[in-house]
Design an enzyme around this catalytic site. Structure first.
Site, PDB file in Angstrom:
ATOM      1  N   ARG A  33      90.854 -54.985 -63.901  1.00 43.86           N
ATOM      2  CA  ARG A  33      89.323 -54.403 -63.329  1.00 43.86           C
ATOM      3  C   ARG A  33      88.649 -53.571 -64.593  1.00 43.86           C
ATOM      4  O   ARG A  33      87.612 -53.499 -64.373  1.00 43.86           O
ATOM      5  CB  ARG A  33      89.870 -53.342 -62.571  1.00 43.86           C
ATOM      6  CG  ARG A  33      90.315 -53.956 -61.006  1.00 43.86           C
ATOM      7  CD  ARG A  33      90.350 -53.107 -60.069  1.00 43.86           C
ATOM      8  NE  ARG A  33      90.823 -53.698 -58.686  1.00 43.86           N
ATOM      9  CZ  ARG A  33      90.936 -53.068 -57.417  1.00 43.86           C
ATOM     10  NH1 ARG A  33      90.822 -51.797 -57.385  1.00 43.86           N
ATOM     11  NH2 ARG A  33      91.385 -53.695 -56.506  1.00 43.86           N
ATOM     12  N   ASP A 141      82.458 -40.265 -49.656  1.00 44.99           N
ATOM     13  CA  ASP A 141      83.179 -41.392 -50.339  1.00 44.99           C
ATOM     14  C   ASP A 141      82.880 -41.108 -51.885  1.00 44.99           C
ATOM     15  O   ASP A 141      82.020 -40.553 -52.414  1.00 44.99           O
ATOM     16  CB  ASP A 141      83.051 -42.765 -50.209  1.00 44.99           C
ATOM     17  CG  ASP A 141      84.221 -43.689 -50.396  1.00 44.99           C
ATOM     18  OD1 ASP A 141      84.928 -43.864 -49.462  1.00 44.99           O
ATOM     19  OD2 ASP A 141      84.568 -43.878 -51.588  1.00 44.99           O
TER      20      ASP A 141
END
Length: 269
Positions: A33, A141
């Site tokens: 990632r 979030d």
């Protein structure tokens, strides 16, 4: 390749800033990632990327870093029994003990791409339709990437496959032309939700104000110390008699907290 020393540095950084506890088994995942972020930033080493995010004054690339390591899986009406419980027990109990005034506040504390808060708004709207009670859903979030999806409220048809047909027709618009195969939440549903970027490790903006907190399938990424700290912050954010709902794969029974358990995954202040 991400070596053990740098992995530990990234691991410590993400833990200190977000509470996410990356196990050693996540090294390969992080390597893949972060490799994408290196290419996006035009960097040739993980060391250079670490230096970038630790000296990033505006926080933009650090946010991209958090987005890269965050895992986001959700769906509409996920763990259905929680929504049934919300409509049939929790909301009526809150209404019964209230004296009116402020809207009922429901907090989706790790809202991901929006399926949970939109489901909460739908369920509350249906449950309270015959009363004069108002409500507000707060959706937060740590990932700006998924928040952007949530705020847009556009989903492929397969994401709403489990939504009852009558609910789909009432609260979603079906795409046509270039938008064929997608649905979009109706403006009146979107208006019931306030989205906000928020790190659960930071200070909470509410104290004794929230009626219901949903924090599902989040604490599995935290160690016991962080879980304890977070659960007690949720306690302080709730009104007396307010509820905390956690995921079916989670437990807080081993933590030092002040909640009273009322269901397997439901706790009351």
């Amino acid at each position: 390749m991400l070596d053990d020393n740098l992995f530990q540095k990234f691991r410590t950084l993400i833990y200190d800033q977000t509470g996410i506890n990356l196990s050693s088994e996540k090294k390969e995942l992080l390597n893949a990632r972060l490799g994408k972020r290196l290419r996006a930033c035009g960097l040739d080493s993980f060391t250079a990327y670490y230096e970038l995010i630790t000296s990033d004054r505006n926080g933009i690339e650090f946010t991209n870093f958090v987005d890269s390591v965050s895992t986001n899986y959700t769906s509409f009406f996920r763990e259905q029994n929680h929504f049934t419980l919300l409509a049939e027990r929790l909301l009526p109990e809150i209404i019964q003990r209230r004296s009116g005034g402020k809207p009922i506040s429901i907090w989706s504390s790790a809202c991901s791409s929006g399926e949970e808060p939109y489901t909460l708004a739908i369920v509350a709207q249906e449950a309270l339709a015959s009363s004069r009670e108002k409500f507000q859903v707060f959706a937060t979030d740590i990932s700006t990437r998924v928040l952007a999806v949530a705020e847009r409220g556009v989903y492929p048809m397969e994401r709403v496959a489990n939504v009852p047909r009558e609910i789909l027709k009432k609260y979603f618009l079906k795409g046509a032309g270039n938008s064929a195969g997608y649905v979009k939440v109706k403006p009146e549903l979107r208006a019931l939700i306030r989205f906000q970027h928020f790190n659960l490790m930071g200070p909470f903006p509410w104290r004794g104000e929230i009626d219901i907190v949903f924090c599902r399938n989040v604490m599995i990424y935290f160690d016991r110390e962080t879980q304890t700290r977070l659960v007690n912050k949720f306690y302080d954010s709730l009104v007396a008699g307010g509820f905390l709902i956690i995921g079916h794969s989670e437990s807080i029974s081993s933590l030092n907290h002040r909640f009273r358990q009322v269901e397997a995954t439901v706790f009351q202040k």
